[in-house]
Scaffold this motif. Sequence first.
Motif, PDB file in Angstrom:
ATOM      1  N   LYS A  69       0.821  -1.205   0.000  1.00 15.55           N
ATOM      2  CA  LYS A  69       0.000   0.000   0.000  1.00 15.55           C
ATOM      3  C   LYS A  69       0.858   1.259   0.000  1.00 15.55           C
ATOM      4  O   LYS A  69       2.008   1.243   0.440  1.00 15.55           O
ATOM      5  CB  LYS A  69      -0.927  -0.002   1.216  1.00 15.55           C
ATOM      6  N   VAL A  70       0.277   2.329  -0.524  1.00 20.02           N
ATOM      7  CA  VAL A  70       0.799   3.702  -0.451  1.00 20.02           C
ATOM      8  C   VAL A  70       2.028   3.964  -1.325  1.00 20.02           C
ATOM      9  O   VAL A  70       2.099   4.997  -1.996  1.00 20.02           O
ATOM     10  CB  VAL A  70       1.106   4.115   1.014  1.00 20.02           C
ATOM     11  N   LEU A  71       2.999   3.061  -1.349  1.00 20.34           N
ATOM     12  CA  LEU A  71       4.224   3.305  -2.122  1.00 20.34           C
ATOM     13  C   LEU A  71       3.919   3.334  -3.614  1.00 20.34           C
ATOM     14  O   LEU A  71       3.316   2.409  -4.158  1.00 20.34           O
ATOM     15  CB  LEU A  71       5.265   2.226  -1.845  1.00 20.34           C
ATOM     16  N   ARG A  72       4.388   4.341  -4.293  1.00 20.47           N
ATOM     17  CA  ARG A  72       4.096   4.464  -5.718  1.00 20.47           C
ATOM     18  C   ARG A  72       4.991   3.554  -6.557  1.00 20.47           C
ATOM     19  O   ARG A  72       4.506   2.855  -7.448  1.00 20.47           O
ATOM     20  CB  ARG A  72       4.233   5.925  -6.160  1.00 20.47           C
ATOM     21  N   TYR A  73       6.271   3.596  -6.307  1.00 21.90           N
ATOM     22  CA  TYR A  73       7.201   2.735  -7.046  1.00 21.90           C
ATOM     23  C   TYR A  73       7.899   1.799  -6.058  1.00 21.90           C
ATOM     24  O   TYR A  73       9.075   1.943  -5.757  1.00 21.90           O
ATOM     25  CB  TYR A  73       8.204   3.573  -7.833  1.00 21.90           C
ATOM     26  N   SER A  74       7.144   0.848  -5.559  1.00 17.34           N
ATOM     27  CA  SER A  74       7.638  -0.121  -4.593  1.00 17.34           C
ATOM     28  C   SER A  74       8.769  -0.951  -5.186  1.00 17.34           C
ATOM     29  O   SER A  74       8.696  -1.404  -6.328  1.00 17.34           O
ATOM     30  CB  SER A  74       6.484  -1.039  -4.179  1.00 17.34           C
ATOM     31  N   VAL A  75       9.821  -1.173  -4.385  1.00 20.70           N
ATOM     32  CA  VAL A  75      10.916  -2.025  -4.830  1.00 20.70           C
ATOM     33  C   VAL A  75      10.427  -3.462  -4.995  1.00 20.70           C
ATOM     34  O   VAL A  75      10.745  -4.130  -5.983  1.00 20.70           O
ATOM     35  CB  VAL A  75      12.097  -1.961  -3.834  1.00 20.70           C
ATOM     36  N   ARG A  76       9.664  -3.964  -4.035  1.00 20.08           N
ATOM     37  CA  ARG A  76       9.178  -5.343  -4.122  1.00 20.08           C
ATOM     38  C   ARG A  76       8.300  -5.556  -5.355  1.00 20.08           C
ATOM     39  O   ARG A  76       8.413  -6.573  -6.033  1.00 20.08           O
ATOM     40  CB  ARG A  76       8.373  -5.685  -2.866  1.00 20.08           C
ATOM     41  N   MET A  77       7.424  -4.600  -5.620  1.00 16.03           N
ATOM     42  CA  MET A  77       6.490  -4.750  -6.733  1.00 16.03           C
ATOM     43  C   MET A  77       7.166  -4.549  -8.087  1.00 16.03           C
ATOM     44  O   MET A  77       6.635  -4.940  -9.113  1.00 16.03           O
ATOM     45  CB  MET A  77       5.331  -3.759  -6.576  1.00 16.03           C
ATOM     46  N   ASN A  78       8.340  -3.938  -8.076  1.00 17.73           N
ATOM     47  CA  ASN A  78       9.078  -3.698  -9.331  1.00 17.73           C
ATOM     48  C   ASN A  78      10.371  -4.501  -9.400  1.00 17.73           C
ATOM     49  O   ASN A  78      11.268  -4.173 -10.185  1.00 17.73           O
ATOM     50  CB  ASN A  78       9.392  -2.208  -9.467  1.00 17.73           C
ATOM     51  N   ALA A  79      10.460  -5.563  -8.616  1.00 19.32           N
ATOM     52  CA  ALA A  79      11.720  -6.306  -8.516  1.00 19.32           C
ATOM     53  C   ALA A  79      12.194  -6.848  -9.861  1.00 19.32           C
ATOM     54  O   ALA A  79      13.378  -6.770 -10.202  1.00 19.32           O
ATOM     55  CB  ALA A  79      11.569  -7.444  -7.504  1.00 19.32           C
ATOM     56  N   GLU A  80      11.286  -7.415 -10.651  1.00 15.59           N
ATOM     57  CA  GLU A  80      11.694  -8.019 -11.924  1.00 15.59           C
ATOM     58  C   GLU A  80      12.259  -6.971 -12.872  1.00 15.59           C
ATOM     59  O   GLU A  80      13.295  -7.186 -13.508  1.00 15.59           O
ATOM     60  CB  GLU A  80      10.524  -8.758 -12.554  1.00 15.59           C
ATOM     61  N   ALA A  81      11.594  -5.831 -12.981  1.00 17.23           N
ATOM     62  CA  ALA A  81      12.085  -4.773 -13.863  1.00 17.23           C
ATOM     63  C   ALA A  81      13.428  -4.235 -13.378  1.00 17.23           C
ATOM     64  O   ALA A  81      14.329  -3.954 -14.174  1.00 17.23           O
ATOM     65  CB  ALA A  81      11.062  -3.643 -13.946  1.00 17.23           C
ATOM     66  N   LEU A  82      13.589  -4.099 -12.063  1.00 16.66           N
ATOM     67  CA  LEU A  82      14.850  -3.609 -11.515  1.00 16.66           C
ATOM     68  C   LEU A  82      15.981  -4.594 -11.774  1.00 16.66           C
ATOM     69  O   LEU A  82      17.101  -4.200 -12.138  1.00 16.66           O
ATOM     70  CB  LEU A  82      14.714  -3.364 -10.011  1.00 16.66           C
ATOM     71  N   MET A  83      15.701  -5.886 -11.632  1.00 17.96           N
ATOM     72  CA  MET A  83      16.730  -6.890 -11.897  1.00 17.96           C
ATOM     73  C   MET A  83      17.163  -6.875 -13.359  1.00 17.96           C
ATOM     74  O   MET A  83      18.337  -7.075 -13.672  1.00 17.96           O
ATOM     75  CB  MET A  83      16.226  -8.282 -11.510  1.00 17.96           C
ATOM     76  N   ASP A  84      16.209  -6.611 -14.238  1.00 20.91           N
ATOM     77  CA  ASP A  84      16.501  -6.598 -15.674  1.00 20.91           C
ATOM     78  C   ASP A  84      17.072  -5.273 -16.146  1.00 20.91           C
ATOM     79  O   ASP A  84      17.453  -5.137 -17.320  1.00 20.91           O
ATOM     80  CB  ASP A  84      15.228  -6.906 -16.475  1.00 20.91           C
ATOM     81  N   GLY A  85      17.088  -4.267 -15.267  1.00 18.31           N
ATOM     82  CA  GLY A  85      17.570  -2.951 -15.662  1.00 18.31           C
ATOM     83  C   GLY A  85      16.582  -2.177 -16.506  1.00 18.31           C
ATOM     84  O   GLY A  85      16.951  -1.202 -17.168  1.00 18.31           O
ATOM     85  N   ARG A  86      15.315  -2.574 -16.472  1.00 17.83           N
ATOM     86  CA  ARG A  86      14.286  -1.901 -17.282  1.00 17.83           C
ATOM     87  C   ARG A  86      13.697  -0.729 -16.492  1.00 17.83           C
ATOM     88  O   ARG A  86      12.539  -0.738 -16.090  1.00 17.83           O
ATOM     89  CB  ARG A  86      13.208  -2.907 -17.679  1.00 17.83           C
ATOM     90  N   LEU A  87      14.514   0.291 -16.279  1.00 17.00           N
ATOM     91  CA  LEU A  87      14.086   1.416 -15.455  1.00 17.00           C
ATOM     92  C   LEU A  87      12.959   2.221 -16.085  1.00 17.00           C
ATOM     93  O   LEU A  87      12.215   2.906 -15.386  1.00 17.00           O
ATOM     94  CB  LEU A  87      15.276   2.334 -15.164  1.00 17.00           C
ATOM     95  N   ASP A  88      12.828   2.126 -17.394  1.00 21.03           N
ATOM     96  CA  ASP A  88      11.745   2.854 -18.058  1.00 21.03           C
ATOM     97  C   ASP A  88      10.444   2.067 -18.033  1.00 21.03           C
ATOM     98  O   ASP A  88       9.427   2.528 -18.567  1.00 21.03           O
ATOM     99  CB  ASP A  88      12.126   3.186 -19.502  1.00 21.03           C
ATOM    100  N   GLU A  89      10.437   0.890 -17.377  1.00 15.66           N
ATOM    101  CA  GLU A  89       9.227   0.077 -17.306  1.00 15.66           C
ATOM    102  C   GLU A  89       8.755  -0.135 -15.872  1.00 15.66           C
ATOM    103  O   GLU A  89       7.908  -0.996 -15.611  1.00 15.66           O
ATOM    104  CB  GLU A  89       9.464  -1.285 -17.980  1.00 15.66           C
ATOM    105  N   LEU A  90       9.301   0.634 -14.928  1.00 13.99           N
ATOM    106  CA  LEU A  90       8.836   0.524 -13.556  1.00 13.99           C
ATOM    107  C   LEU A  90       7.365   0.967 -13.480  1.00 13.99           C
ATOM    108  O   LEU A  90       6.937   1.890 -14.169  1.00 13.99           O
ATOM    109  CB  LEU A  90       9.676   1.399 -12.632  1.00 13.99           C
TER     110      LEU A  90
END
Length: 399
Positions: free
Chosen positions: A372-393
Amino acid sequence: MTLPVSLRRVSYPVLIAISALLVVSFYLLSTKGDGVPYLNTVRATSLRPNLRENIYNNTLGFEKIFVIALPSRTDRRDGMVLQAALSNLQFEFVDGVDGKTISDSAIPSSQELERVGDATLGAWRAHINAIQEVVKRNLSSALIMEDDADWDVRIKQQMYDFALATNALTQPLSGSSGTSPQYADATYPEAGNGPSAVPDIQFDGLPSTVTSTNSPYGDNWDVIWAGHCGMHFPYSDKRIVPKGRVVRTHDNTVPQRKYLWSIFKPEDLELHYEDHTRVYHHVQEGVCSLAYAITQKGARRLLYELGLKDANTAFDIELRWFCDGTGNPDRGHHNCLTVQPSLFQIHLPAGPKKGQSDISDHGDGLQEKMTKVLRYSVRMNAEALMDGRLDELVDQWPD
């Protein structure tokens, strides 16, 4: 300089390509997500950046980060290790405690012992153990988190802004007397000597204060309660807690009010401020000890007030008493600062609801993955962050 044999064999065009790739990668990281809506937060500037720049290190400007986790919850530990790695943070685990292993004689009580539930007791002991580590190692400061904490990909910028606010609330104004300092908050440090309310301090016009020398977050704090389930603004009729607030409007890391969540309904932030507003203030009736930082001075006081006095309720309520100057027995009043909405939120993984907590029952059925509340959560964006897809967060709570 003589190049290693392996590099001398690489052609010049290839070296140019590698150099270009490194430049692009550095650019993507330095822009913190260029091209993603709301990810381009403007970094606040300061005339005294050196100490505060430590917030961009791998411990958010504290000497250590500790994460409390039961050894048996390997799933929680895996998640925290990955999340920290994706955020360039480093931490140490402090083992959670099974309350059943705590004997009655080890539970502080000045009266006839009324033992609290084993899960509550174990959580209390685990937090006291983490605080004990801060005292034992003589750490200047430490951030203590629980193992279900989540944060925004911009947590370092958010903590930097938090530091600007805490300095404004607790550091003496520049030019004021060292023997009789003045503060932007007329109710600080002794609220009983000031008015019942004070004007908001605008984040875009923070006062000039004396440079802090001990911590990026200021020289005069015991607890920074950055992760909670609910918090009130200081009550006007209470004469203990300072009343000052630093208000940041148009904060694009904050979702609209309809997406805010708190255990208190309706919550103060939703009632008094517009969408995308973040407010920094002193602690009043906090709930959930999801993430909090302590100084060495604060850790010693906590170990005394919460570790050696009656363990008669949940740890987070004892922490509230420690900050509010309330409780039974009296835990004293201490200098505790917080923020709304909370910078650290509870992450709920997909799966059975029974696995969400080792303290309370969350019922039957399945839970969808969410924070809840977090706009760009690390947990919810883990796959994109691992892949380096910063423009797809993905923004979990877009306008």
